[in-house]
Design an enzyme around this catalytic site. Structure first.
Site, PDB file in Angstrom:
ATOM      1  N   LYS A 192       0.924  -1.200  -0.064  1.00  0.00           N
ATOM      2  CA  LYS A 192      -0.041  -0.062  -0.208  1.00  0.00           C
ATOM      3  C   LYS A 192       0.918   1.201   0.007  1.00  0.00           C
ATOM      4  O   LYS A 192       1.898   1.449   0.791  1.00  0.00           O
ATOM      5  CB  LYS A 192      -0.808  -0.153   0.972  1.00  0.00           C
ATOM      6  CG  LYS A 192      -2.056   1.069   1.165  1.00  0.00           C
ATOM      7  CD  LYS A 192      -2.714   1.120   2.546  1.00  0.00           C
ATOM      8  CE  LYS A 192      -3.775   2.130   2.754  1.00  0.00           C
ATOM      9  NZ  LYS A 192      -4.578   1.810   3.784  1.00  0.00           N
TER      10      LYS A 192
ATOM     11  N   SER B 165      -9.656   1.766   2.995  1.00  0.00           N
ATOM     12  CA  SER B 165      -8.760   2.521   1.934  1.00  0.00           C
ATOM     13  C   SER B 165      -7.805   1.579   1.364  1.00  0.00           C
ATOM     14  O   SER B 165      -7.156   2.044   0.433  1.00  0.00           O
ATOM     15  CB  SER B 165      -7.925   3.816   2.664  1.00  0.00           C
ATOM     16  OG  SER B 165      -7.124   3.169   3.720  1.00  0.00           O
TER      17      SER B 165
ATOM     18  N   SER C   7      -9.779  -0.438   7.165  1.00  0.00           N
ATOM     19  CA  SER C   7      -9.205  -0.455   5.827  1.00  0.00           C
ATOM     20  C   SER C   7      -8.501  -1.599   5.418  1.00  0.00           C
ATOM     21  O   SER C   7      -8.169  -1.613   4.129  1.00  0.00           O
ATOM     22  CB  SER C   7      -8.606   0.603   6.168  1.00  0.00           C
ATOM     23  OG  SER C   7      -9.238   1.902   6.000  1.00  0.00           O
TER      24      SER C   7
END
Length: 472
Positions: free
Chosen positions: A74, A149, A173
């Site tokens: 990420k 996210s 997330s």
């Protein structure tokens, strides 16, 4: 599709080389990511170089369980010499001078990083539609969101463009996109994985964790990245165990709690509730003792979370001022104008919304009414979790009230999107671990996730409980 456990054995047995498998995954990214758009950056040269080094280590007989395995990260974890954007215009050209602690751990294990993954800007969002660069699509249905996210992290695993990925979880997330994309997502105990080098959203909630195809894979990756870091004051000194050793123990005799507040009301989609109830029955067939409990403070978790997390975001993001690093406006008259324009132009709408909310909650005259009250609610929720875990091994719940919704469906109503975090944020408030595992699909073949929540540092037990269901 390779799993971590299968590929690890194949590499050690020299049935395949890291260079071969890395080449294969880079080709998958080239073929698939034009549609899915999970990646913000593909690091082909660095990946091939790492694969060659991994093959040399394997040949010398010094491989770890993750040596030579392709993964992706990420884009809010700092990678030395490689762009780290947090999905924001503010950090569009930022190249860190150091690696996050978790990246050092993966490098020590000689994994192969394929690239950096798309995300909601500064990890603020539940759909991956808040990225400055592009919107990631759900591989199960390209018209649906992948969740957020860590939507890029979940989509990359679901589309088999990486063997495993890392995401971060502030209020769900990792778990929510894992649920939407039909993969396994683990949010570990707060402080078990260092946040050193993770660009902060809300420091008292943020936690890094793995997204994988299987429960065993998740346990193997977590083994490699937990540990104390003296560079992170919230990193826990703890004797971390091997998370794979008790995977086959089963659940006979274990007590599992189901909070009635999680399955009542109109918020939960009927098919999601049916899948969770069916999973609960499976656990009973396997010999687990399931009991209903009440956690009345759970209804207060969402407003408390958004007050505290926004307050922390307001503080953490104040460093982005257009002076030291990050985006700087071209047109300004004085220093105040520079601050105002750089932040107005560099941040997206959702980030600005949360900064404003957090600044308001911390301001004189409102601190006691909002922030202080939210902190008191946080203590109450933690108390209720502690009470349940006195007599239960884990809690079963949905991950999200719905399956993946359509792209653009909730962008005009932020409050409706926030409600999607109703089952996941209490976990972050309490700092306890939780795992999302697939437990079915709805009538449109969209994945449904089940959440297993444990007491602090009970990841091994959660993996044991999750593996029993997955094997079934």
């Amino acid at each position: 599709m390779y799993t971590v456990s299968e590929l690890s054995k194949m590499l050690k047995d020299k049935k395949i080389s890291s260079v071969e498998v890395t080449t294969e995954y880079l080709a998958k990214i080239d073929a698939k990511d034009k549609e899915i758009e999970a990646f913000l950056l593909v690091t082909k040269e660095e990946a091939m170089e790492a694969a060659k080094l991994a093959d040399a280590t394997i040949a010398a007989g010094n491989a770890t369980t993750l040596t030579g395995i392709p993964c992706a990260i990420k884009d809010n974890m700092c990678t030395k010499g490689i762009r780290t954007t947090c999905g924001s215009k503010m950090l569009e050209d930022f190249i860190p001078e150091y690696d996050a602690f978790v990246i050092k751990k993966l490098k020590a294990a000689e994994t192969v990083m394929l690239g950096k993954l798309n995300m909601d800007e500064f990890a603020m969002g539940s759909s991956n539609e808040n990225s400055h660069f592009h919107i990631t699509k759900n591989p199960k249905n390209l018209e649906r969101v992948p969740g957020g996210s860590s939507g890029g992290s979940a989509a990359a695993v679901a589309a088999d463009m990486a063997v495993f990925t890392l995401g971060s979880d502030t209020g769900g997330s990792i778990r929510q996109p894992a649920s939407f994309c039909g993969v396994v997502g683990m949010k570990p105990t707060y402080g078990s994985i260092s946040r050193n080098g993770l660009v902060a959203f809300a420091s008292s909630f943020d936690q890094i964790g793995p997204l994988t195809h299987t429960v065993k894979d998740s346990a193997m990756v977590l083994n490699a990245i937990v540990g104390h870091d003296k560079g992170d004051s919230t990193s826990r000194v703890y004797k971390y165990e091997d998370y794979t050793k008790d995977l086959e123990k089963g659940v006979r005799g274990l007590k599992l709690a189901v909070p009635k507040e999680y399955l009542e009301g109109d918020a939960i989609q009927a098919e999601v509730k049916e899948a969770i109830v069916a999973a609960i029955k499976e656990y009973e067939k396997m010999g687990a003792v399931v009991k209903k409990v009440s956690m009345p403070s759970l209804k207060l978790a969402l407003p408390a979370y958004y007050v505290i997390s926004s307050a922390e975001a307001s503080s953490n993001l104040s460093r982005f001022d257009g002076v030291r690093y990050g985006y700087r406006t071209d047109d300004y008259e004085n220093i105040e104008d520079l601050y105002k324009k750089s932040r107005s132009e560099g941040f997206g709408a959702e980030v600005k919304r949360r900064i404003m909310l957090g600044t308001f909650a911390l301001s004189a005259g409102y601190y006691d009414a909002y922030y202080k009250k939210a902190v008191e609610v946080r203590a109450l929720i933690k108390q209720e979790f502690d009470e349940v875990f006195k007599d239960s091994s884990a809690i079963i719940s949905p991950v999200a009230p719905t399956t993946a919704y359509k792209l653009g469906q909730k962008t005009k109503n932020p409050l409706e999107m926030y409600m999607g975090d109703i089952y996941s944020v209490p976990v972050n408030i309490a700092g306890v671990p939780a795992i999302s595992i697939p437990c079915g699909v709805d009538s449109e073949e969209l994945p449904i996730g089940m959440q297993l929540i444990g007491n602090m540092f009970s990841e091994a037990l959660l993996y044991q409980i999750a593996n029993a269901y997955e094997a079934r």
